[in-house]
Design an enzyme around this catalytic site. Structure first.
Site, PDB file in Angstrom:
ATOM      1  CB  SER A 150      -0.844   0.019   1.278  1.00  0.00           C
ATOM      2  OG  SER A 150      -1.529   1.247   1.398  1.00  0.00           O
ATOM      3  CE1 TYR A 163      -3.637  -2.300   5.091  1.00  0.00           C
ATOM      4  CE2 TYR A 163      -3.211   0.026   4.678  1.00  0.00           C
ATOM      5  CZ  TYR A 163      -3.545  -1.237   4.213  1.00  0.00           C
ATOM      6  OH  TYR A 163      -3.783  -1.438   2.872  1.00  0.00           O
ATOM      7  CE  LYS A 167      -1.429  -3.974   3.071  1.00  0.00           C
ATOM      8  NZ  LYS A 167      -1.634  -5.215   2.302  1.00  0.00           N
TER       9      LYS A 167
HETATM   10  N1  LIG Z   1      -8.533  -0.450  -2.136  1.00  0.00           N
HETATM   11  C1  LIG Z   1      -7.492   0.359  -1.929  1.00  0.00           C
HETATM   12  O1  LIG Z   1      -7.585   1.577  -2.142  1.00  0.00           O
HETATM   13  C2  LIG Z   1      -6.166  -0.221  -1.461  1.00  0.00           C
HETATM   14  C3  LIG Z   1      -5.108   0.668  -1.337  1.00  0.00           C
HETATM   15  C4  LIG Z   1      -3.871   0.176  -0.925  1.00  0.00           C
HETATM   16  C5  LIG Z   1      -3.711  -1.181  -0.658  1.00  0.00           C
HETATM   17  N2  LIG Z   1      -4.763  -2.020  -0.768  1.00  0.00           N
HETATM   18  C6  LIG Z   1      -4.511  -3.454  -0.492  1.00  0.00           C
HETATM   19  O2  LIG Z   1      -5.001  -4.213  -1.572  1.00  0.00           O
HETATM   20  C7  LIG Z   1      -5.404  -5.503  -1.112  1.00  0.00           C
HETATM   21  C8  LIG Z   1      -6.831  -5.775  -1.578  1.00  0.00           C
HETATM   22  O3  LIG Z   1      -7.685  -4.759  -1.081  1.00  0.00           O
HETATM   23  P1  LIG Z   1      -9.179  -4.506  -1.614  1.00  0.00           P
HETATM   24  O4  LIG Z   1      -9.383  -3.051  -1.649  1.00  0.00           O
HETATM   25  O5  LIG Z   1      -9.432  -5.281  -2.843  1.00  0.00           O
HETATM   26  O6  LIG Z   1     -10.005  -5.058  -0.365  1.00  0.00           O
HETATM   27  P2  LIG Z   1     -11.135  -6.198  -0.240  1.00  0.00           P
HETATM   28  O7  LIG Z   1     -12.112  -6.059  -1.364  1.00  0.00           O
HETATM   29  O8  LIG Z   1     -11.643  -6.120   1.165  1.00  0.00           O
HETATM   30  O9  LIG Z   1     -10.312  -7.527  -0.425  1.00  0.00           O
HETATM   31  C9  LIG Z   1      -9.545  -8.068   0.614  1.00  0.00           C
HETATM   32  C10 LIG Z   1      -9.466  -9.569   0.408  1.00  0.00           C
HETATM   33  O10 LIG Z   1      -8.678 -10.117   1.465  1.00  0.00           O
HETATM   34  C11 LIG Z   1      -9.313 -11.298   1.912  1.00  0.00           C
HETATM   35  N3  LIG Z   1      -9.071 -11.514   3.334  1.00  0.00           N
HETATM   36  C12 LIG Z   1      -9.257 -10.640   4.359  1.00  0.00           C
HETATM   37  N4  LIG Z   1      -8.970 -11.228   5.530  1.00  0.00           N
HETATM   38  C13 LIG Z   1      -8.620 -12.514   5.248  1.00  0.00           C
HETATM   39  C14 LIG Z   1      -8.235 -13.631   6.033  1.00  0.00           C
HETATM   40  N5  LIG Z   1      -8.134 -13.551   7.374  1.00  0.00           N
HETATM   41  N6  LIG Z   1      -7.952 -14.804   5.410  1.00  0.00           N
HETATM   42  C15 LIG Z   1      -8.052 -14.905   4.062  1.00  0.00           C
HETATM   43  N7  LIG Z   1      -8.391 -13.877   3.253  1.00  0.00           N
HETATM   44  C16 LIG Z   1      -8.678 -12.700   3.847  1.00  0.00           C
HETATM   45  C17 LIG Z   1     -10.800 -11.098   1.702  1.00  0.00           C
HETATM   46  O11 LIG Z   1     -11.361 -12.382   1.538  1.00  0.00           O
HETATM   47  P3  LIG Z   1     -12.956 -12.617   1.382  1.00  0.00           P
HETATM   48  O12 LIG Z   1     -13.302 -12.008   0.059  1.00  0.00           O
HETATM   49  O13 LIG Z   1     -13.144 -14.076   1.390  1.00  0.00           O
HETATM   50  O14 LIG Z   1     -13.577 -11.903   2.547  1.00  0.00           O
HETATM   51  C18 LIG Z   1     -10.836 -10.225   0.448  1.00  0.00           C
HETATM   52  O15 LIG Z   1     -11.016 -11.022  -0.705  1.00  0.00           O
HETATM   53  C19 LIG Z   1      -5.230  -5.495   0.407  1.00  0.00           C
HETATM   54  O16 LIG Z   1      -3.997  -6.102   0.747  1.00  0.00           O
HETATM   55  C20 LIG Z   1      -5.209  -4.006   0.741  1.00  0.00           C
HETATM   56  O17 LIG Z   1      -4.487  -3.759   1.935  1.00  0.00           O
HETATM   57  C21 LIG Z   1      -6.001  -1.577  -1.164  1.00  0.00           C
END
Ligand SMILES: NC(=O)c1ccc[n+]([C@@H]2O[C@H](COP(=O)([O-])OP(=O)(O)OC[C@H]3O[C@@H](n4cnc5c(N)ncnc54)[C@H](OP(=O)(O)O)[C@@H]3O)[C@@H](O)[C@H]2O)c1
Length: 274
Positions: A150, A163, A167
């Site tokens: 991130s 967090y 990261k």
């Molecule tokens: N969106 C942003 O702006 C952003 C920015 C910077 C970094 N990120 C990073 O990008 C990645 C994806 O984020 P996203 O925005 O796509 O979020 P998201 O839609 O909430 O996706 C997160 C995924 O992680 C899985 N997960 C969470 N806890 C878990 C656990 N204990 N065991 C197994 N799987 C688990 C969830 O599984 P389930 O679907 O089964 O619940 C979900 O599919 C993350 O690492 C996040 O920190 C996102």
């Protein structure tokens, strides 16, 4: 044989049903199709169910073979189990994409230790354990690992007490793995998304004023998409990246380098009006 040139690929993507995870899965399929390769995707979710089943169906419709696996990545035995099931059903891995993560907001003054541990266990320890289990398979294919970090890995923000440090640790874990496993032909990189529109962050973009305010901070003038992250991950798993390892790539439209431009009164900026 390297990942990128293999005619049959197998990618394990964690957090696959999430916003960015889906984008990564479809980008890997598109990359394989451009390269004339077949691809199997193992889509990993935290739990089994209709959401995972639907994704697997969509991946098959897009031209991949696909299977779903489920498990809580904060449990060390699940990490080994997920990799084992993936290899049993789809063969050796050419790419491991560690995308699952969660922010668990909280300030350090009163953050519960359990929340700190959970944030590190999911965002950092799970990546190490998945990589450890996948190493022999990735060594056989000359495969790659890509982790989703991130911009918070590089920039602190009040409220991201666990967090941001987690990261940041993930970025260094990838650099460390890259050094330790380069001799086995395994490349390891991380991608740091900026502001990406996903179901997780959708609420912020439903308010037009917040959306406009966020967009205005991004030098490239738009909020990122899951396809932006997917394309970067697909590149890092491709032949084009075969000499890239230990790198952390910021995919943020330029926002994290924009800080100094926000300081009033600096050359090139309007002077402060009294
Ligand atoms: N969106 C942003 O702006 C952003 C920015 C910077 C970094 N990120 C990073 O990008 C990645 C994806 O984020 P996203 O925005 O796509 O979020 P998201 O839609 O909430 O996706 C997160 C995924 O992680 C899985 N997960 C969470 N806890 C878990 C656990 N204990 N065991 C197994 N799987 C688990 C969830 O599984 P389930 O679907 O089964 O619940 C979900 O599919 C993350 O690492 C996040 O920190 C996102």
């Amino acid at each position: 044989m390297t990942t990128s040139t293999a005619s049959k690929r197998h990618a394990l993507v964690t957090g696959a049903p999430g916003g960015i995870g889906r984008g990564i899965c479809f980008a890997l399929i598109e990359q394989a199709q451009r390269d004339g390769a077949a691809i199997h995707i193992t889509a990993a979710a935290s739990r089994p169910g209709e959401r995972l089943d639907r994704l697997v169906d969509e991946l098959r419709s897009a031209g991949a073979t696909a299977t779903g696996v489920a498990g809580d990545l904060t449990d060390p035995s699940s990490c080994a189990d997920i990799v084992g099931q993936a290899i049993d059903r789809g063969g050796d891995l050419s790419a491991l994409v560690c995308n699952a993560g969660a922010s668990g907001p909280g300030r350090l003054a009163d953050l519960p230790a359990a929340q700190w541990d959970r944030t590190f266990n999911l965002n950092v320890r799970a990546v190490w354990l998945l990589a450890q289990s996948a190493r022999p398979s990735l060594a056989r294919t000359g495969g790659s690992i890509t982790a989703i970090a991130s911009m918070s890995a590089h920039l602190p923000h009040p409220g991201y007490g666990a967090y941001a440090p987690a990261k940041a640790a993930l970025v260094m874990l990838c650099r460390q793995l890259a050094q330790e496993w380069a001799h086995e032909g395994i490349r390891v990189n991380s991608v740091s998304p900026g502001m990406i529109r996903t179901p997780l962050t959708e609420a912020a973009y439903e308010d037009e004023e917040t959306h406009r305010g966020r967009r205005a901070l991004v030098p490239l003038g738009r909020i990122g998409t899951v396809a932006d992250i997917g394309a970067t991950v697909a590149f890092l798993a491709s032949a084009g990246a075969s000499y890239i390892t230990g790198q952390s790539i910021m995919v943020d439209g330029g926002i994290s380098d924009h800080m100094l431009s926000l300081i009033p009164g600096r050359p090139g900026k309007p002077a402060i009006a009294d």
